[in-house]
Each structure stands twice: as structure tokens, then as C-alpha cells.
Design an enzyme around this catalytic site. Structure first.
Site, PDB file in Angstrom:
ATOM      1  N   SER A   1       0.762  -1.302   0.192  1.00 16.52           N
ATOM      2  CA  SER A   1       0.163  -0.164   0.402  1.00 16.52           C
ATOM      3  C   SER A   1       0.619   1.224   0.518  1.00 16.52           C
ATOM      4  O   SER A   1       0.411   2.432   0.291  1.00 16.52           O
ATOM      5  CB  SER A   1      -0.639  -0.168   1.569  1.00 16.52           C
ATOM      6  OG  SER A   1      -0.253  -0.226   2.310  1.00 16.52           O
TER       7      SER A   1
ATOM      8  N   THR B   1     -38.569  28.375  -7.691  1.00 20.12           N
ATOM      9  CA  THR B   1     -38.939  27.243  -7.437  1.00 20.12           C
ATOM     10  C   THR B   1     -39.318  26.519  -8.300  1.00 20.12           C
ATOM     11  O   THR B   1     -39.948  26.937  -9.334  1.00 20.12           O
ATOM     12  CB  THR B   1     -40.451  27.137  -5.949  1.00 20.12           C
ATOM     13  OG1 THR B   1     -41.219  27.604  -6.931  1.00 20.12           O
ATOM     14  CG2 THR B   1     -39.428  28.395  -5.037  1.00 20.12           C
ATOM     15  N   HIS B   2     -39.131  25.545  -8.686  1.00 20.14           N
ATOM     16  CA  HIS B   2     -39.011  24.419  -9.396  1.00 20.14           C
ATOM     17  C   HIS B   2     -38.634  24.595 -10.890  1.00 20.14           C
ATOM     18  O   HIS B   2     -39.741  24.543 -11.816  1.00 20.14           O
ATOM     19  CB  HIS B   2     -41.028  24.326  -9.775  1.00 20.14           C
ATOM     20  CG  HIS B   2     -41.316  23.661  -8.541  1.00 20.14           C
ATOM     21  ND1 HIS B   2     -41.518  22.436  -8.325  1.00 20.14           N
ATOM     22  CD2 HIS B   2     -42.580  24.320  -7.834  1.00 20.14           C
ATOM     23  CE1 HIS B   2     -42.642  22.248  -7.014  1.00 20.14           C
ATOM     24  NE2 HIS B   2     -42.587  23.617  -6.658  1.00 20.14           N
TER      25      HIS B   2
ATOM     26  N   SER C   1     -13.626  27.150 -26.904  1.00 22.63           N
ATOM     27  CA  SER C   1     -13.777  25.831 -27.391  1.00 22.63           C
ATOM     28  C   SER C   1     -12.584  25.408 -28.806  1.00 22.63           C
ATOM     29  O   SER C   1     -12.569  26.462 -29.291  1.00 22.63           O
ATOM     30  CB  SER C   1     -15.327  25.405 -27.782  1.00 22.63           C
ATOM     31  OG  SER C   1     -15.298  24.917 -29.327  1.00 22.63           O
TER      32      SER C   1
ATOM     33  N   LYS D   1     -16.733  30.544 -27.646  1.00 24.97           N
ATOM     34  CA  LYS D   1     -17.626  29.696 -27.086  1.00 24.97           C
ATOM     35  C   LYS D   1     -16.544  30.407 -25.468  1.00 24.97           C
ATOM     36  O   LYS D   1     -14.919  30.677 -25.619  1.00 24.97           O
ATOM     37  CB  LYS D   1     -16.994  28.001 -27.090  1.00 24.97           C
ATOM     38  CG  LYS D   1     -18.397  27.799 -27.337  1.00 24.97           C
ATOM     39  CD  LYS D   1     -18.933  27.582 -27.431  1.00 24.97           C
ATOM     40  CE  LYS D   1     -20.294  26.594 -26.195  1.00 24.97           C
ATOM     41  NZ  LYS D   1     -19.872  25.520 -26.084  1.00 24.97           N
TER      42      LYS D   1
ATOM     43  N   ASN E   1     -16.700  28.490 -21.957  1.00 28.42           N
ATOM     44  CA  ASN E   1     -17.368  27.273 -20.959  1.00 28.42           C
ATOM     45  C   ASN E   1     -16.377  26.987 -20.034  1.00 28.42           C
ATOM     46  O   ASN E   1     -15.416  27.576 -18.969  1.00 28.42           O
ATOM     47  CB  ASN E   1     -16.929  26.027 -21.078  1.00 28.42           C
ATOM     48  CG  ASN E   1     -17.148  26.342 -23.282  1.00 28.42           C
ATOM     49  OD1 ASN E   1     -18.333  26.640 -23.386  1.00 28.42           O
ATOM     50  ND2 ASN E   1     -16.106  25.535 -24.079  1.00 28.42           N
TER      51      ASN E   1
ATOM     52  N   GLU F   1     -17.977  23.301 -13.663  1.00 30.40           N
ATOM     53  CA  GLU F   1     -18.700  21.871 -14.936  1.00 30.40           C
ATOM     54  C   GLU F   1     -18.137  20.733 -13.261  1.00 30.40           C
ATOM     55  O   GLU F   1     -18.374  19.487 -13.214  1.00 30.40           O
ATOM     56  CB  GLU F   1     -18.834  21.961 -15.898  1.00 30.40           C
ATOM     57  CG  GLU F   1     -19.170  22.688 -16.908  1.00 30.40           C
ATOM     58  CD  GLU F   1     -19.061  22.777 -18.198  1.00 30.40           C
ATOM     59  OE1 GLU F   1     -20.034  22.195 -18.047  1.00 30.40           O
ATOM     60  OE2 GLU F   1     -18.086  23.365 -17.798  1.00 30.40           O
TER      61      GLU F   1
ATOM     62  N   GLN G   1      -7.556  -1.154   4.606  1.00 30.00           N
ATOM     63  CA  GLN G   1      -6.289  -0.839   3.916  1.00 30.00           C
ATOM     64  C   GLN G   1      -6.866   0.478   3.140  1.00 30.00           C
ATOM     65  O   GLN G   1      -5.960   1.714   2.763  1.00 30.00           O
ATOM     66  CB  GLN G   1      -5.633  -1.697   3.276  1.00 30.00           C
ATOM     67  CG  GLN G   1      -3.742  -1.062   2.594  1.00 30.00           C
ATOM     68  CD  GLN G   1      -2.827  -1.974   2.783  1.00 30.00           C
ATOM     69  OE1 GLN G   1      -1.937  -2.552   3.693  1.00 30.00           O
ATOM     70  NE2 GLN G   1      -2.868  -3.019   1.344  1.00 30.00           N
TER      71      GLN G   1
ATOM     72  N   LYS H   1      -7.986   4.546   3.247  1.00 29.33           N
ATOM     73  CA  LYS H   1      -7.141   5.846   2.817  1.00 29.33           C
ATOM     74  C   LYS H   1      -7.480   5.788   1.403  1.00 29.33           C
ATOM     75  O   LYS H   1      -6.697   7.616   0.995  1.00 29.33           O
ATOM     76  CB  LYS H   1      -5.432   5.643   3.526  1.00 29.33           C
ATOM     77  CG  LYS H   1      -5.604   5.092   4.437  1.00 29.33           C
ATOM     78  CD  LYS H   1      -4.079   4.828   4.966  1.00 29.33           C
ATOM     79  CE  LYS H   1      -3.860   3.518   5.089  1.00 29.33           C
ATOM     80  NZ  LYS H   1      -4.496   2.368   5.444  1.00 29.33           N
TER      81      LYS H   1
HETATM   82  N1  ARG Z   1      -1.026  -1.196   5.283  1.00 26.68           N
HETATM   83  C1  ARG Z   1      -1.975  -1.097   6.388  1.00 26.68           C
HETATM   84  C2  ARG Z   1      -3.045  -0.849   6.236  1.00 26.68           C
HETATM   85  O1  ARG Z   1      -2.359   0.426   6.249  1.00 26.68           O
HETATM   86  C3  ARG Z   1      -1.006  -1.584   7.370  1.00 26.68           C
HETATM   87  C4  ARG Z   1      -2.064  -2.176   8.868  1.00 26.68           C
HETATM   88  C5  ARG Z   1      -1.176  -3.699   8.342  1.00 26.68           C
HETATM   89  N2  ARG Z   1      -1.450  -4.610   9.559  1.00 26.68           N
HETATM   90  C6  ARG Z   1      -1.541  -6.171   9.130  1.00 26.68           C
HETATM   91  N3  ARG Z   1      -2.155  -7.136  10.189  1.00 26.68           N
HETATM   92  N4  ARG Z   1      -1.447  -6.471   7.739  1.00 26.68           N
HETATM   93  O2  ARG Z   1      -3.921  -1.376   7.339  1.00 26.68           O
END
Ligand code: ARG
Length: 478
Positions: free
Chosen positions: A34, A165-166, A287, A293, A295, A300, A332, A335
Site C-alpha cells: 500500500s 422554485t421548480h 472551444s 465559446k 465554457n 462543471e 487498508q 485511505k
Molecule cells: N498497510 C496497512 C493498512 O494500511 C497497515 C496495517 C497492516 N496490518 C496488518 N495486520 N497487516 O491498513
């Protein structure tokens, strides 16, 4: 961690591997690693690792010298990363990367840092630290857009335009009132961001993998050092809890949704058919084919961005639904959703602020869009003030509107006899009730579009953007 030279784990620096005979398949590494996503957590991982080194000294796990050596090593790693050092493709994640670099800085003592902690409480802590700051960055970006709104509203205070409205013309309003109708949703978003930040500020560190750290580290000290508001009360929940991310993503989705609605209003108002607003040159594009144009691309793209943040929120919620308690690797990807939504908003918010700031509103076109039929409600109110019930008044005005439509004569141009035929309470002063300025003046209720009410609203909006008063200690010596 000391990796024996002849084990597969020695080839790449791993935080695990002792019990494995063969190394992981390349296809597994490609899926499992990751680092491409979580690399940006390095400053937070270093910060929490330094606090952890101190906590381990406090728990008599490290000597003071060892703890200091690790802290210095982590600082050196931080400098290398700040200087642009990049991860290796073999680094599994940011925690592994920092562990590897720390070994190169301080040697074997680095292997003691991972005592009593797990990447499960580590990643939760680092992600929370990142989120706490992200909420503040989002708040500042939202305020930037709100400031552009207040500036435009100030210029539009005495300009009148139709409300809809509408998407049908409704009742005249101050254009500032329309502008500020986009301010308050963002103010609610800021409240949501503060709440999300507060949810993030609960420290999981010390929870270990799931059951709590087996060494007597001071979590209270960790909380203070790292700037958290509270300690997680349950280690199983602590490594599992991603509510703060769901809240941040919901707040982000609401911001993006609000931006999409502002963008849509502006795009419609900027069409030739409306002509209420002229876009500037810095946030629009031309454009390749049609030379005439201009834009509104920034708007958008802002409108479209709500789809992505909603996708990010949905992805997280679906991941959490039915997930077994505690840490599971599904988490994981939390994020990926978080960073995507926050990055996107930090691009979109300043662009919308810039696009709005360079909009030139056209009061004459707004005014032209006010037809006297829009004062129909005022006309009914006129009769109510003279003793009619609202239903009776509504019927009488309805007749006049019908006549106006059939004859093609504007309401205000209908002859007095028509008014009198519709309701005998109509008198010569009815013409005043047909003025847009008068219509607006009648609406001085709090939150209404009357001139004084809008002025007060503008003051309140300006006040909301002021920094909060600093708390003064009651026993401070003055
Ligand atoms: N890269 C992992 C994550 O973002 C870290 C935690 C990993 N934990 C594990 N038990 N393998 O979630």
C-alpha cells in the site's frame, strides 16, 4: 527487527516473515503493498513513532540512550524523506519503509521500536493525525470560498433578481440573498468538519494488534504528546473504528454536493438565455471548434466532483458494512477513499472561489427578468391587508393572471376595471403592490429578503468568518 540473511524476508525489509518459508508471490505483493497510497503518512508515522520511543522508555522497555537514539534516527529519516527520498517498490507500506530507513540510521536498536505496538494501532493513529489536519485544511478552503461569496453579496445587496422554485420564477429577492443561500450550507459543512475532526482526535495507540499493549506505557502521555483529545476506551474497537473517516467523507460529500449546486446555479445564470452573470477568463476555457465559446469548466468540474466524493464515501461505508470486528485488511483501502476525496476538494474549493470571484453579475439582466406576475403573491397580500381571506385573495389574483395571459397584457398594465372586477377591495394604490422593490421591502422577517434582514444576514456571514475569540484563562494576570 533482525532478518536472518538466508530467509526470503531478508530480500525485502519486512515487519513479518519469520514463520514463512517461501517469500510472497509477486502477484500478492502487487496487491498487498500500500506504499503507493500511504507514503504521504510518513510525517505522522514519524511523529507517533517518536512518541512511542519515549513511551517505551517510560515503560522501562528502552533505556534513555536507546530511546534517544531512536528519536534522533527518526528525525534523520524524516529529513531524508523531506529531502525527497523515495520508497523502494519492495516497501510494503509506510510503516515498513520508516522501519527500514531507521535501521539504516541507527542499526539494530531500531528493531526495539516495534515492541508492544502493531501496524494496526499505528496506521489508525497516523490516519487520524492526517485527518485532523485535513479537516483544518478543508475548513480554510471552505472559508476562502465563503469569503468570495460575502464579497459578491456585498456588491449585490441592492440588486433585485427573481427567486425560483421548480425553476419557475417565484418572488423577487435581493441578489445578495441568493448568493448567501450558498454561504450557509458551507457554514453547516464547517460544523460537520469540526465534528469529524473531534471524532478523529481519539488516540488508538497503545491498543497493540487488538488486545492492548502488554507493556506499562502511559497512553495519557502519548495523548498529550500527539495532541489527541481522548483515549480510545476499547482496544478491539480502536483498531477497527473508521467512523471518523466516514464522518470526514460525509462532510466532504456534503461540501461537494453544495458546490455542485452553486456551480449549477452559476452555469444556468451564465447561459445567454439568462445572462445574469458573465464568467471571467481565468477559470473558463475556449472551444477548439467554436471561436465564440467561453465554457465554465471549473464550475462543471466542481459539479462533477460530487460524484467522486460520494463514490469515496460509498466505498468506505460498503467496506465497513458487515466487516468482522477489529482490524481486517479490507481496511487498508480506507485511505484511498479518504485521500481521493480530500485531494479533490482541496483542488475544487479554491477553483470555485476563484471562478466566483471573477464572475461579473449583470444587475440590468436580473432586473429585466422580474415580471409583474411575480408580484402575484404581493397582490394577494394587498387584499389580505384590506380584509380578504388569503383564499379569496388568491382566487382574485388568479383571475387577473389568467386575464393577463389571455390578453398578453402585463399584470401591472391591466385596467383598473379588471382589478375591481376581480375584487372590489382593489384601489388605485394597487400599483405599489406591483413593484419589486416594495415586494422585497415587505419581507423583513428574520432570514427574509427585506433590505434590513439581508443587511443583518451579511453581517452575520461576515461574523461567521472571523477567527474564534481566543480563550482567556480566568486566572490570567492582566
Ligand atoms: N498497510 C496497512 C493498512 O494500511 C497497515 C496495517 C497492516 N496490518 C496488518 N495486520 N497487516 O491498513
Amino acid at each position: 527487527m533482525t532478518v536472518a540473511e538466508d530467509t526470503p524476508a531478508a530480500k525485502s525489509h519486512k515487519l513479518w516473515g519469520g514463520r514463512f518459508g517461501a517469500g510472497p508471490a509477486a502477484a500478492f505483493d502487487a496487491l498487498n503493498n500500500s506504499i503507493g497510497v500511504d507514503f504521504r503518512l510518513w510525517p505522522y508515522d514519524i511523529r507517533l513513532s517518536k512518541a512511542w520511543a519515549l513511551a517505551l522508555w517510560g515503560a522501562n522497555v528502552l533505556t534513555l540512550d536507546e530511546s534517544k537514539a531512536i528519536e534522533r534516527g527518526l528525525d534523520a529519516v524524516g529529513e531524508r524523506l523531506a529531502g525527497g527520498e523515495q520508497p523502494l517498490p519492495s516497501d510494503e507500506d509506510v510503516h515498513t519503509l520508516i522501519d527500514r530507513l531507521l535501521h539504516t540510521e541507527v542499526g539494530d536498536v531500531a528493531s526495539k521500536l516495534h515492541t508492544g505496538r502493531s501496524r494496526n494501532d499505528q496506521v489508525a493513529t497516523a490516519t487520524r493525525l492526517w485527518t485532523m489536519e485535513a479537516c483544518q485544511r478543508l475548513d480554510a478552503a471552505v472559508r476562502g470560498l465563503q469569503q468570495a461569496m460575502v464579497d459578491q453579496a456585498t456588491a449585490l445587496e441592492s440588486v433585485l433578481m427573481p427567486s425560483y422554485t421548480h425553476m419557475q420564477r417565484a418572488i423577487p429577492i435581493s441578489a445578495a440573498h441568493w448568493m448567501l443561500s450558498h454561504f450557509w450550507p458551507l457554514e453547516r459543512d464547517r460544523t460537520r468538519l469540526r465534528a469529524a475532526q473531534h471524532s478523529a482526535a481519539v488516540l488508538p495507540l497503545g491498543s497493540g494488534a487488538v488486545a492492548g499493549c502488554a507493556y506499562p506505557i502511559s497512553r495519557v502521555l502519548l495523548q498529550g504528546t500527539l495532541g489527541f483529545d481522548a483515549l480510545s476506551p476499547n482496544s478491539v474497537d480502536a483498531v477497527s473504528d473508521r467512523d471518523f473517516l466516514a464522518e470526514t467523507l460525509f462532510a466532504s460529500t456534503m461540501i461537494a454536493t453544495h458546490l455542485s449546486r452553486l456551480a449549477e446555479d452559476l452555469i444556468i445564470y451564465g447561459s445567454s438565455e439568462f445572462g445574469f452573470v458573465q464568467f471571467g477568463e481565468q477559470y473558463t476555457s475556449g472551444s477548439s471548434m467554436m471561436p465564440q465559446k467561453r465554457n465554465p469548466d471549473a464550475l462543471e468540474l466542481a459539479r462533477g466532483s460530487a460524484a467522486r466524493t460520494l463514490g469515496d464515501l460509498t466505498a468506505l461505508l460498503v467496506t465497513l458494512k458487515g466487516l468482522p470486528t477489529s482490524y481486517n485488511k479490507d481496511l487498508q483501502d480506507d485511505k484511498r477513499s479518504l485521500f481521493d476525496a480530500v485531494d479533490l476538494l482541496l483542488l475544487v474549493l479554491p477553483a470555485v472561489a476563484g471562478a466566483l470571484a471573477e464572475c461579473v453579475f449583470r444587475p440590468a439582466r436580473m432586473r429585466e427578468a422580474l415580471s409583474s406576475a411575480m408580484m402575484a403573491t404581493d397582490l394577494a397580500d394587498y387584499l389580505v391587508r384590506r380584509g380578504s381571506t388569503f383564499r379569496e385573495a388568491h382566487g382574485a389574483v388568479g383571475m387577473l393572471i389568467r386575464e393577463s395571459e389571455i390578453t398578453g397584457v402585463d399584470l401591472q398594465a391591466l385596467p383598473m376595471v379588471s382589478f375591481r372586477a376581480a375584487n372590489a377591495r382593489f384601489a388605485d394604490d394597487v400599483i405599489d403592490a406591483l413593484s419589486a422593490a416594495q415586494s422585497v421591502r415587505h419581507r423583513e422577517v428574520e432570514g427574509g429578503t427585506g433590505p434590513d434582514a439581508v443587511h443583518a444576514q451579511l453581517d452575520a456571514a461576515r461574523g461567521a468568518l472571523l477567527p474564534p475569540p481566543t480563550l482567556r484563562s480566568t486566572n490570567a494576570v492582566v
